[in-house]
Design a protein around this motif. Structure first.
Motif, PDB file in Angstrom:
ATOM      1  N   HIS A  15      20.151  -3.759   1.297  1.00  0.00           N
ATOM      2  CA  HIS A  15      21.275  -2.856   1.115  1.00  0.00           C
ATOM      3  C   HIS A  15      22.479  -3.658   0.606  1.00  0.00           C
ATOM      4  CE1 HIS A  15      19.607   0.726   3.149  1.00  0.00           C
ATOM      5  NE2 HIS A  15      18.960  -0.153   3.906  1.00  0.00           N
ATOM      6  N   PRO A  16      23.227  -3.117  -0.342  1.00  0.00           N
ATOM      7  CA  PRO A  16      24.402  -3.858  -0.822  1.00  0.00           C
ATOM      8  C   PRO A  16      25.398  -4.196   0.286  1.00  0.00           C
ATOM      9  CG  PRO A  16      23.886  -2.048  -2.309  1.00  0.00           C
ATOM     10  CD  PRO A  16      23.008  -1.879  -1.105  1.00  0.00           C
ATOM     11  N   HIS A  17      25.419  -3.385   1.362  1.00  0.00           N
ATOM     12  CA  HIS A  17      26.365  -3.664   2.446  1.00  0.00           C
ATOM     13  C   HIS A  17      25.820  -4.678   3.442  1.00  0.00           C
ATOM     14  CE1 HIS A  17      24.024  -0.001   3.643  1.00  0.00           C
ATOM     15  NE2 HIS A  17      23.827  -0.733   4.712  1.00  0.00           N
ATOM     16  N   GLY A  18      24.574  -5.150   3.279  1.00  0.00           N
ATOM     17  CA  GLY A  18      24.112  -6.268   4.083  1.00  0.00           C
ATOM     18  C   GLY A  18      22.808  -6.082   4.811  1.00  0.00           C
ATOM     19  N   GLY A  19      22.451  -4.862   5.212  1.00  0.00           N
ATOM     20  CA  GLY A  19      21.220  -4.640   5.958  1.00  0.00           C
ATOM     21  C   GLY A  19      19.985  -4.724   5.089  1.00  0.00           C
ATOM     22  N   VAL A  20      18.825  -4.618   5.746  1.00  0.00           N
ATOM     23  CA  VAL A  20      17.554  -4.671   5.031  1.00  0.00           C
ATOM     24  C   VAL A  20      16.643  -3.603   5.619  1.00  0.00           C
ATOM     25  CG1 VAL A  20      16.646  -6.470   6.571  1.00  0.00           C
ATOM     26  CG2 VAL A  20      15.647  -6.169   4.299  1.00  0.00           C
ATOM     27  N   SER A  21      15.928  -2.878   4.742  1.00  0.00           N
ATOM     28  CA  SER A  21      15.042  -1.794   5.166  1.00  0.00           C
ATOM     29  C   SER A  21      13.670  -1.955   4.536  1.00  0.00           C
ATOM     30  CB  SER A  21      15.607  -0.429   4.756  1.00  0.00           C
ATOM     31  OG  SER A  21      16.807  -0.122   5.414  1.00  0.00           O
ATOM     32  N   ASN A  22      12.663  -1.428   5.233  1.00  0.00           N
ATOM     33  CA  ASN A  22      11.360  -1.334   4.566  1.00  0.00           C
ATOM     34  C   ASN A  22      11.438  -0.246   3.494  1.00  0.00           C
ATOM     35  OD1 ASN A  22      11.504   0.709   6.556  1.00  0.00           O
ATOM     36  ND2 ASN A  22       9.300   0.754   6.862  1.00  0.00           N
ATOM     37  N   ARG A  23      10.799  -0.529   2.367  1.00  0.00           N
ATOM     38  CA  ARG A  23      10.839   0.444   1.279  1.00  0.00           C
ATOM     39  C   ARG A  23      10.070   1.695   1.674  1.00  0.00           C
ATOM     40  NH1 ARG A  23       5.885   0.967  -1.086  1.00  0.00           N
ATOM     41  NH2 ARG A  23       4.540  -0.875  -1.215  1.00  0.00           N
ATOM     42  N   ALA A  24      10.394   2.813   1.051  1.00  0.00           N
ATOM     43  CA  ALA A  24       9.625   4.034   1.249  1.00  0.00           C
ATOM     44  C   ALA A  24       8.248   3.872   0.612  1.00  0.00           C
ATOM     45  CB  ALA A  24      10.359   5.225   0.651  1.00  0.00           C
ATOM     46  N   GLY A  25       7.344   4.784   0.947  1.00  0.00           N
ATOM     47  CA  GLY A  25       6.000   4.728   0.394  1.00  0.00           C
ATOM     48  C   GLY A  25       5.939   5.216  -1.036  1.00  0.00           C
ATOM     49  N   LEU A  26       4.772   5.029  -1.640  1.00  0.00           N
ATOM     50  CA  LEU A  26       4.529   5.465  -3.010  1.00  0.00           C
ATOM     51  C   LEU A  26       3.727   6.759  -2.976  1.00  0.00           C
ATOM     52  CD1 LEU A  26       3.571   2.039  -4.643  1.00  0.00           C
ATOM     53  CD2 LEU A  26       5.785   3.206  -4.710  1.00  0.00           C
ATOM     54  N   GLU A  27       4.282   7.798  -3.564  1.00  0.00           N
ATOM     55  CA  GLU A  27       3.647   9.115  -3.592  1.00  0.00           C
ATOM     56  C   GLU A  27       2.698   9.211  -4.785  1.00  0.00           C
ATOM     57  OE1 GLU A  27       5.042  13.809  -3.993  1.00  0.00           O
ATOM     58  OE2 GLU A  27       6.507  12.178  -4.117  1.00  0.00           O
ATOM     59  N   ASP A  47       9.471  13.483   8.975  1.00  0.00           N
ATOM     60  CA  ASP A  47       9.626  13.577   7.525  1.00  0.00           C
ATOM     61  C   ASP A  47       9.539  12.219   6.837  1.00  0.00           C
ATOM     62  OD1 ASP A  47      10.070  16.362   7.583  1.00  0.00           O
ATOM     63  OD2 ASP A  47      12.152  16.027   8.177  1.00  0.00           O
ATOM     64  N   ALA A  48       9.482  11.136   7.602  1.00  0.00           N
ATOM     65  CA  ALA A  48       9.463   9.790   7.028  1.00  0.00           C
ATOM     66  C   ALA A  48       8.150   9.554   6.275  1.00  0.00           C
ATOM     67  CB  ALA A  48       9.644   8.756   8.131  1.00  0.00           C
ATOM     68  N   PHE A  49       8.255   8.995   5.066  1.00  0.00           N
ATOM     69  CA  PHE A  49       7.083   8.780   4.207  1.00  0.00           C
ATOM     70  C   PHE A  49       6.974   7.284   3.927  1.00  0.00           C
ATOM     71  CE2 PHE A  49       4.571   8.531   0.400  1.00  0.00           C
ATOM     72  CZ  PHE A  49       3.748   9.649   0.399  1.00  0.00           C
ATOM     73  N   PHE A  50       6.023   6.623   4.606  1.00  0.00           N
ATOM     74  CA  PHE A  50       5.858   5.186   4.457  1.00  0.00           C
ATOM     75  C   PHE A  50       4.386   4.810   4.284  1.00  0.00           C
ATOM     76  CE2 PHE A  50       9.994   5.608   6.425  1.00  0.00           C
ATOM     77  CZ  PHE A  50      10.766   4.694   5.716  1.00  0.00           C
ATOM     78  N   VAL A  51       3.693   5.541   3.410  1.00  0.00           N
ATOM     79  CA  VAL A  51       2.324   5.215   3.019  1.00  0.00           C
ATOM     80  C   VAL A  51       2.282   5.101   1.502  1.00  0.00           C
ATOM     81  CG1 VAL A  51       1.228   6.290   5.019  1.00  0.00           C
ATOM     82  CG2 VAL A  51       1.698   7.675   2.992  1.00  0.00           C
ATOM     83  N   ASP A  52       1.344   4.326   0.992  1.00  0.00           N
ATOM     84  CA  ASP A  52       1.202   4.154  -0.455  1.00  0.00           C
ATOM     85  C   ASP A  52       0.065   5.010  -0.995  1.00  0.00           C
ATOM     86  OD1 ASP A  52       3.329   2.486  -0.666  1.00  0.00           O
ATOM     87  OD2 ASP A  52       2.160   0.629  -0.781  1.00  0.00           O
ATOM     88  N   SER A  53       0.235   5.414  -2.263  1.00  0.00           N
ATOM     89  CA  SER A  53      -0.718   6.320  -2.913  1.00  0.00           C
ATOM     90  C   SER A  53      -0.960   7.532  -2.023  1.00  0.00           C
ATOM     91  CB  SER A  53      -2.046   5.604  -3.212  1.00  0.00           C
ATOM     92  OG  SER A  53      -2.751   6.282  -4.223  1.00  0.00           O
ATOM     93  N   GLY A  54       0.119   7.983  -1.390  1.00  0.00           N
ATOM     94  CA  GLY A  54       0.001   8.994  -0.360  1.00  0.00           C
ATOM     95  C   GLY A  54       0.298  10.400  -0.830  1.00  0.00           C
ATOM     96  N   LEU A  55      -0.106  11.351   0.000  1.00  0.00           N
ATOM     97  CA  LEU A  55       0.179  12.754  -0.212  1.00  0.00           C
ATOM     98  C   LEU A  55       0.696  13.361   1.086  1.00  0.00           C
ATOM     99  CD1 LEU A  55      -2.909  13.905  -2.334  1.00  0.00           C
ATOM    100  CD2 LEU A  55      -0.567  13.567  -3.148  1.00  0.00           C
ATOM    101  N   SER A  56       1.396  14.472   0.973  1.00  0.00           N
ATOM    102  CA  SER A  56       1.986  15.139   2.128  1.00  0.00           C
ATOM    103  C   SER A  56       1.478  16.567   2.240  1.00  0.00           C
ATOM    104  CB  SER A  56       3.514  15.149   2.019  1.00  0.00           C
ATOM    105  OG  SER A  56       4.027  13.842   2.034  1.00  0.00           O
TER     106      SER A  56
END
Length: 696
Positions: free
Chosen positions: A41-53, A516-525
């Motif tokens: 994050h530009p303000h300093g924190g770090v996050s895991n990226r969202a998944g790939l849909e 609602d969090a989406f953190f899987v790759d090549s995923g579907l909902s």
């Protein structure tokens, strides 16, 4: 001695192992040893990226493809899948259909030429260049109606036909020649002149005059008449009518009709790149003339005609004069026209920054001798990011008033290990919401750069996908969708032993509840009434997947035949389900440094043990921490057991605040800590605060 360390920022991203001893660098204090599947994050924190849909498979997985963004406005954006002799259209993550089949347009581009295509767009039109292909114009008419055709490079309006010239009054033996051009009502562009017509008269006699007439030209608002004088046609007047009278008007030879020109009419003369600048369409660098630039007439993009003598609005042609002949690889409208070549950088102006470029006003100023790669640069605000021709270096490049030139820095100097023996294959910039450039390297790896020049933020992280990180990233493209700039990727995966090329897009990371969090790759909902059998997962047949079902993690799933198709069966029915390949995110701190400690000096090289770690987190759930790497069953990692005020049958919600974890005991000289996320759940670390005991 027990001390508390504090790292409140991660804006330097993952640093090269070669900087492991550079505790004197300011960026060491905000750096990481490992940043996997994270973004800064530009303000300093770090996050895991969202998944790939998962969006869809490319038309032919055996062939390479390319994604091209087509952004008409903030509401109408498309991704174009260019492949072998075709392109397809996607909008908002969906493939455009026609008659129930994928809408498709035939092209002349083979797969091996796709990386060399350069695209320049204005509104509903995009120009496509490649040194081995004629310039093409791609036009959007509707979602399922696109055209692609060669550009003719001629005025958009036709000259008058059926032009006649006759004496109206008088006679004589002097021959007078006339040509007529038409002016477009829509654009003000002037046509080529008509064929010459002649009348015999003696206009030196008072009262004698010639009449010139012509047929109306569709779309013309007025007409211009030129008269011959010693073999040259000069301006004598204009009219909105279809006739004109010449009573011995003196031709103005400083204003002549234009001569047609198409510089790009044969093999070896097709341009490599293009851009719009100062209301002109500019092309550069053919095989025959790699240092040449051609700029269209002002506001007439496909007209490269000229007059003698030249007019300020005429097409412009010039060549860079330098010690070496190097191809122009990119063009940008920056303080005039920026030209990036294989060995140097130049800016073209009209003499000063306030003067427009014209046939009689061209100034070419060198800005450096770095040289750029063939991948097209990206623009962040008023700064250009380009890949250097050699060495796997990314540089920023912006105008500095104090220097009166463009200057910049090496953005890869602190993360050189990510680019060693690699080059950039494709990249794209997503301004909203996090100001990130997504970069695909030629070995199939993916890295990201959080860049915010005004705050001196630039930090790299790396990304993997699939079992053992085995997915190969081949392309990336970004378009605006809603309030975000959305990256799309072409990912090569091995599914059930077969190579597939998938189009996948980065899911939004905004979510109201953890379900609602989406953190899987090549995923579907799925969202709807509760179900336990999820179908439609044919693209992951045979793969081990993970699901988030109403906010609860479900592991140990394998995609296979189920009732109704190919999918998985959940142990409990759920109404909001995300299924896909698991993604592991990992953060590892650098060797702990406390500066100069009273009575000890530096703690570098001393044995130390971390007895407790406090993490300041935001919207986080289900993380592990420890002094060493490992999987979720590793004895070195401890899971944070999280349960707040939820009922027993409710999903655990994400937490914001401070959490304290006691890691596995260990004495070592580094004091480094791992923070890992194995599940399809959110993780954002704002600060890490280890309690450290220092040995001797």
């Amino acid at each position: 001695m027990a001390l508390r360390a504090y790292q409140p920022s991660f804006t330097s991203g993952e640093l090269s192992p070669g900087l492991g001893a550079r505790v004197d660098l300011a960026k060491y204090g905000s750096g990481l040893r490992t940043a996997l599947n994270l973004f800064i994050h530009p303000h300093g924190g770090v996050s895991n990226r969202a998944g790939l849909e998962f969006i869809g498979e490319t038309k032919v997985s055996a062939n390479t493809s390319r994604l091209v963004p087509f952004q008409f406005n903030t509401e109408q954006s498309y991704q174009l899948e260019f492949g072998q002799l075709y392109f397809r259209v996607y909008r908002n993550g969906g493939l455009i259909l026609s008659g129930g089949l994928p809408y498709e347009v035939a092209t002349t581009y083979y797969s091996e030429h796709l990386d060399g295509l350069v695209f320049t767009q204005e509104a509903d039109v995009m120009y496509i260049t490649h040194p081995l292909h004629p310039v093409k114009k791609l036009s959007r008419i509707a979602d399922n109606n696109w055209t692609i055709a060669n550009v003719t490079f001629a005025p958009s309006i036709s000259p008058p036909v059926s032009v006649v010239a006759n004496p109206l009054v008088g006679s004589g033996s002097t021959t007078y020649g006339y040509v007529v051009s038409a002016v477009s009502d829509a654009s003000g562009e002037e046509s080529l002149p008509s064929g010459p017509q002649y009348a015999n008269n003696d206009l030196t006699v008072t009262g004698n005059k010639n009449g010139i007439g012509w047929s109306a030209v569709p779309g013309a608002s007025r007409y211009i008449v030129y008269k011959e004088d010693n073999g040259v046609f000069g301006y004598i007047g204009g009219t909105s009518g279809l006739t004109f009278e010449d009573e011995n008007i003196t031709a103005d030879l400083s204003d002549t009709p234009q001569t047609a020109r198409n510089p790009f009419n044969s093999d070896g003369n097709f341009p490599r790149c293009s851009t719009f600048v100062e209301q002109r369409l500019a092309f550069a660098s053919t095989i025959n003339e790699p240092q040449a630039v051609w700029m269209s007439q002002s506001a007439s993009y496909e007209n490269f005609g000229y007059s003698q003598p030249s007019k300020a609005s005429d097409a412009v042609t010039f060549r860079i004069k330098a010690r070496q002949v190097n191809e122009i690889r990119s063009m940008l409208p920056m303080r005039g026209l920026m030209l990036l070549t294989s060995s140097a950088e130049w800016v073209v102006s009209g003499g000063s920054q306030s003067d427009a470029i014209s046939p009689s006003a061209i100034r070419i100023d060198n800005q450096g001798y770095r040289g750029v790669a063939r991948v097209q640069p990206i623009v962040v605000g008023n700064t250009v990011l380009f890949a250097q021709a050699r060495g796997g270096v990314v540089r920023d490049f912006s105008y500095q008033y104090a220097e009166d030139s463009f200057v910049g820095k090496d953005l890869t100097i602190l993360a050189r290990h990510l680019f060693m023996n690699k080059s950039i294959k494709a990249w794209a910039y997503a301004q909203a919401p996090h100001s990130i450039a997504w970069v695909v390297l030629d070995d199939g790896s993916l890295v990201s750069l959080t860049y915010m020049k005004e705050h001196e933020v630039w930090g790299w992280t790396r990304h993997e996908s699939g079992p053992d990180g085995g997915a190969v990233f081949e392309d990336v493209s970004v378009v605006a969708e809603g309030n975000e700039d959305v990256p799309y990727f072409i990912v090569r995966r091995t599914i059930d032993g077969v190579q597939k090329r998938y189009i996948e897009r980065l899911h939004t990371r905004e979510f109201a509840t953890v379900s609602d969090a989406f953190f899987v790759d090549s995923g579907l909902s799925y969202s709807g009434s509760p179900i336990s059998t999820v179908t439609g997962l044919d693209h992951l047949s045979g793969e081990d997947v993970v699901a988030l079902a109403d906010g609860n993690v479900v592991r140990g799933l394998t995609v296979g035949p189920v009732a109704g198709g190919v999918g998985v069966v959940l142990p409990n029915a759920a109404s909001t389900i995300h299924v896909g390949l698991p993604m592991e995110a990992a953060l590892q701190t650098l060797d702990l440094d406390l500066g100069q400690v009273a009575g000890l000096g530096t703690v570098q090289g001393r044995t130390k043990s971390v007895s407790e770690v406090t993490l300041r987190v935001e919207q986080t759930r289900g993380i592990f921490i420890g002094p060493s790497d490992g999987d979720r069953n590793s004895p070195h990692l401890v899971e944070y057991k999280q349960r707040a005020g939820e009922a027993w049958n409710e999903a655990i919600q994400a937490l914001t605040g401070d959490i304290t974890i006691t890691p596995k005991w260990d004495w070592n000289t580094s004091g480094t800590m791992w923070v890992k996320q194995f599940d399809p759940l959110p993780m954002t670390i704002l600060a890490i605060m280890p309690d450290v005991t220092i040995g001797r």
